[in-house]
Structures are given as structure tokens and as C-alpha cells.
Design a protein around this motif. Structure first.
Motif, PDB file in Angstrom:
ATOM      1  N   TRP A 115      -3.999  89.308  23.720  1.00  0.00           N
ATOM      2  CA  TRP A 115      -2.786  88.923  24.466  1.00  0.00           C
ATOM      3  C   TRP A 115      -1.570  88.709  23.576  1.00  0.00           C
ATOM      4  O   TRP A 115      -0.487  88.385  24.051  1.00  0.00           O
ATOM      5  CB  TRP A 115      -3.039  87.645  25.278  1.00  0.00           C
ATOM      6  N   GLU A 148     -12.531  98.074  22.742  1.00  0.00           N
ATOM      7  CA  GLU A 148     -11.693  97.376  23.723  1.00  0.00           C
ATOM      8  C   GLU A 148     -10.300  97.105  23.141  1.00  0.00           C
ATOM      9  O   GLU A 148      -9.302  97.098  23.866  1.00  0.00           O
ATOM     10  CB  GLU A 148     -12.345  96.055  24.156  1.00  0.00           C
ATOM     11  N   ARG A 152      -6.483  99.137  24.087  1.00  0.00           N
ATOM     12  CA  ARG A 152      -5.267  98.391  24.432  1.00  0.00           C
ATOM     13  C   ARG A 152      -4.177  98.588  23.367  1.00  0.00           C
ATOM     14  O   ARG A 152      -3.251  97.797  23.263  1.00  0.00           O
ATOM     15  CB  ARG A 152      -5.598  96.908  24.600  1.00  0.00           C
TER      16      ARG A 152
ATOM     17  N   CYS B 106     -10.473  84.022  31.067  1.00  0.00           N
ATOM     18  CA  CYS B 106     -10.271  85.291  30.362  1.00  0.00           C
ATOM     19  C   CYS B 106     -11.038  85.260  29.046  1.00  0.00           C
ATOM     20  O   CYS B 106     -11.616  84.250  28.655  1.00  0.00           O
ATOM     21  CB  CYS B 106      -8.778  85.545  30.108  1.00  0.00           C
ATOM     22  N   GLU B 131      -8.734  90.417  38.928  1.00  0.00           N
ATOM     23  CA  GLU B 131      -8.056  91.589  38.366  1.00  0.00           C
ATOM     24  C   GLU B 131      -7.609  92.539  39.471  1.00  0.00           C
ATOM     25  O   GLU B 131      -6.523  93.121  39.405  1.00  0.00           O
ATOM     26  CB  GLU B 131      -8.975  92.315  37.375  1.00  0.00           C
ATOM     27  N   ASP B 137      -5.098  91.661  33.306  1.00  0.00           N
ATOM     28  CA  ASP B 137      -6.225  92.049  32.468  1.00  0.00           C
ATOM     29  C   ASP B 137      -6.885  90.772  31.950  1.00  0.00           C
ATOM     30  O   ASP B 137      -6.227  89.934  31.345  1.00  0.00           O
ATOM     31  CB  ASP B 137      -5.694  92.894  31.302  1.00  0.00           C
ATOM     32  N   GLU B 138      -8.173  90.615  32.219  1.00  0.00           N
ATOM     33  CA  GLU B 138      -8.891  89.416  31.780  1.00  0.00           C
ATOM     34  C   GLU B 138      -9.663  89.637  30.490  1.00  0.00           C
ATOM     35  O   GLU B 138     -10.228  88.695  29.935  1.00  0.00           O
ATOM     36  CB  GLU B 138      -9.840  88.926  32.879  1.00  0.00           C
ATOM     37  N   GLY B 139      -9.705  90.890  30.024  1.00  0.00           N
ATOM     38  CA  GLY B 139     -10.396  91.187  28.772  1.00  0.00           C
ATOM     39  C   GLY B 139     -11.900  91.241  28.950  1.00  0.00           C
ATOM     40  O   GLY B 139     -12.438  90.835  29.977  1.00  0.00           O
ATOM     41  N   ASN B 181       0.372  91.535  30.598  1.00  0.00           N
ATOM     42  CA  ASN B 181      -0.941  91.526  29.948  1.00  0.00           C
ATOM     43  C   ASN B 181      -0.932  92.474  28.774  1.00  0.00           C
ATOM     44  O   ASN B 181       0.100  93.052  28.433  1.00  0.00           O
ATOM     45  CB  ASN B 181      -2.057  91.809  30.960  1.00  0.00           C
ATOM     46  N   ARG B 183      -1.859  95.392  28.281  1.00  0.00           N
ATOM     47  CA  ARG B 183      -1.473  96.793  28.467  1.00  0.00           C
ATOM     48  C   ARG B 183       0.040  96.980  28.446  1.00  0.00           C
ATOM     49  O   ARG B 183       0.529  98.067  28.219  1.00  0.00           O
ATOM     50  CB  ARG B 183      -2.044  97.315  29.779  1.00  0.00           C
TER      51      ARG B 183
END
Lengths: 188, 188
Positions: A115, A148, A152, B106, B131, B137-139, B181, B183
Motif C-alpha cells: 500500500w 503478488e 502490482r 487486509c 473487494e 484491494d485487500e492483498g 489501492n 493498483r
């Protein structure tokens, strides 16, 4: 941040071009932190990825600050975001930022990296050595942890000064009085 | 924490016995936070597990504080640790503490729970609805996320006021101007 850190930060070069040199800074802060009895053997630095300009250095301050979230990565990210006055180090108009840290982040700091807006994560290593040497619980990560991140837009650079990092953890372990982690609070 | 929160905290009962009543408090703070334009639709509370005494309430403050780590859980944990003057809410001599939050944490806050010392985590839900409804996005989490908590002495109570929580996310989504988030910082 501890008092000694201000002088150390003031003494940093304006540009630290290589990832090895950045990791050397991180390892120096990590060592000073436990040798000065101001926290655990962890430090993290935020740098401009391309220019090497140092933005912020954080060290582990859990016990000193009475805050379990005060890990080195969270400290460095928060200090950098304060310095640049943004919650997103990847915001439009900013240069790409890189986080360098002396091992793969724990479960919490891994999420904090997601984040933060950094575009690059440099770690000394990512294997079980940290837990094996120090006894710190790092928590569970997805086996796809690196994928992951890259999905991103965060590159992962692993294995920078790996042996030096393990030596530092061994030096910490030799003098450590206590290792705090989740299991300390475990019943029974 | 935003100004409105102080009055709300002062108005809380001395004891909030049931987990449903604690979740109702959390949902109220989450709603007030986005309706007051002071942060995202997330709140978290630390309570004494057995007595129900509220210790601290946190709300999401990422944009307002310019800090990407200022999620509701990190805020609540840090405020509770400050109030009790300890980095370990599970330390010897303390009553067991419970964290209640309006969805599964998250990736970052999951780790923050691990290191906080709480002995109990209460969530409104843990599925993909958050989500799907909000776009946050919570990862990534380990598929064994709940087992990893219980193995560290942290019970997990899931599904408390689940529909009310989803309704709140829908209400947020209907008025949200932006969802931030990881992204957002993604290149290309």
C-alpha cells in the motif's frame, strides 16, 4: 526515531547509487539500533530508485515506542510519506521509490509495502535464515508473495549482501536479551 | 483521529458485553468516517474480551494523515497500546483483549493483528464481498490465515453482522469519489 539516527541520517551522501551501497546503509542502521539498545536488528530505507537519493531511514522501535506496528519498514514508509506529504509514494509526478530492508518483510510489513506506493523492494534475503538465527516469528506469507508484488508494479530484488545480513542477525542473537513475537502472548 | 470521534468515544458505554453490540459500534464509526469525509469505510475497536470494556476505537485515516499504514486496525491497536502503555496487549497481568473490525483485515493489518497481543479477532465477514462491492484491494493472505491466528493463541469469530457490513460497503460505494489501492500506483 532514536537520537543517534538523526546524526547518522545527516551524514548520508546526497546520492547512494548502487543497491549494494543502499543495503550497506540499511545494515549499518540495523546494527546501530541493537547495539545502541534502541530496538531490534532491522532497518529500512526509502530511496529514489533511479537517482539513489535517500528519503527516509526507519529502524525497529516496537519496545521503545510501545507500539507493535513500529517495525522498520512501517517507520521508513511513514517517514518518507511525511517528508513528501503524500500517502502514495507512487503518485503521479513523483520519481519511482525503492524500499531496501535487511530481510524479507514480515507478514505485516509485506502488506505495508503493497500500500506504500514504492515501485521496488530490495531485500538482503528471503529464506528461513532470519527465523532460524534469531527466533523472530515473521508470520505467514503467500507462497506467491513476490509474484503478488510484481503484479502490482513492485519489482523484487533479492539477495543483496545476504551473508552480511546473516552475520548481523548472528551478532544480534549473541547479545539479545529477549526476542518478542506473537508466540510470547500464546496461552498455555 | 477525526474530531467527531472524540465525542463518539466519550459517549460509549462503560461495558459493551456482546460481540454483536461491539460490531455495531464498529459499524457506526465506519459509517461516520466516510459520511464525515474523514476516511474510508473501516473502523476497528479494541475491547476487553471478557468484560466488554472499550479500550480504543480506530478508523481509516490513510488520506487524511498522508500515511498508507493508517488503516483502522493499526490505528486501534496503536491507540490501545498507547492507552495501556505496552506494545503487547497480551502481556502477563493484562486481561485478554479482542479486536473487532468490519471485515477480514487486509494483508498488512492481518500481520498487525499477529504482533498486537490480542487474543481474539471478531470480523463481520471474510469472503470476497468487500473487494467485490468496494473495489479495494485487500492483498494476498495465506489460505490458512485463520489457522495461523489460532496457532498463535488468537481466536477468530467470523460472520458477526455480516449483512449490515455489506450494506455499509454498498452505501460507501454509492457515494465514493475514489478508491485508493496498490493498483493505483501500477505502471502501464
Amino acid at each position: 526515531m532514536p537520537e543517534w539516527a538523526a546524526a547518522e541520517v545527516a551524514g548520508l551522501a546526497d546520492r547512494i547509487p548502487s543497491v549494494e551501497a543502499r543495503m550497506r546503509v540499511v545494515l549499518r542502521f540495523a546494527r546501530l539500533n541493537f547495539e545502541s539498545d534502541t530496538g531490534g536488528p532491522f532497518a529500512a530505507g526509502i530511496f529514489e530508485r533511479d537517482s539513489g537519493r535517500p528519503i527516509a531511514i526507519g529502524v525497529n522501535r516496537v519496545v521503545a515506542s510501545g507500539c507493535s506496528s513500529a517495525h522498520a519498514e512501517v517507520m521508513a514508509i511513514s517517514l518518507a510519506q511525511k517528508a513528501l506529504n503524500t500517502w502514495d509514494l507512487g503518485a503521479a509526478g513523483l520519481p519511482a521509490h525503492q524500499l531496501a530492508v535487511n530481510w524479507r518483510p514480515c507478514a505485516m510489513c509485506y502488506g505495508a509495502v503493497l500500500w506504500s506506493g514504492v515501485r521496488s523492494l530490495v531485500v538482503a534475503g528471503s529464506g528461513p535464515e532470519l527465523e532460524q538465527i534469531t527466533g523472530f516469528d515473521e508470520g505467514p506469507l503467500s507462497p506467491r508473495w513476490a509474484d503478488e508484488l510484481t503484479e502490482r508494479g513492485i519489482e523484487v530484488v533479492d539477495g543483496i549482501l545476504r551473508e552480511e545480513a546473516c552475520d548481523l542477525f548472528r551478532a544480534f542473537k549473541a547479545v539479545a536479551r529477549a526476542v518478542y513475537n506473537a508466540r510470547q502472548g500464546r496461552p498455555g
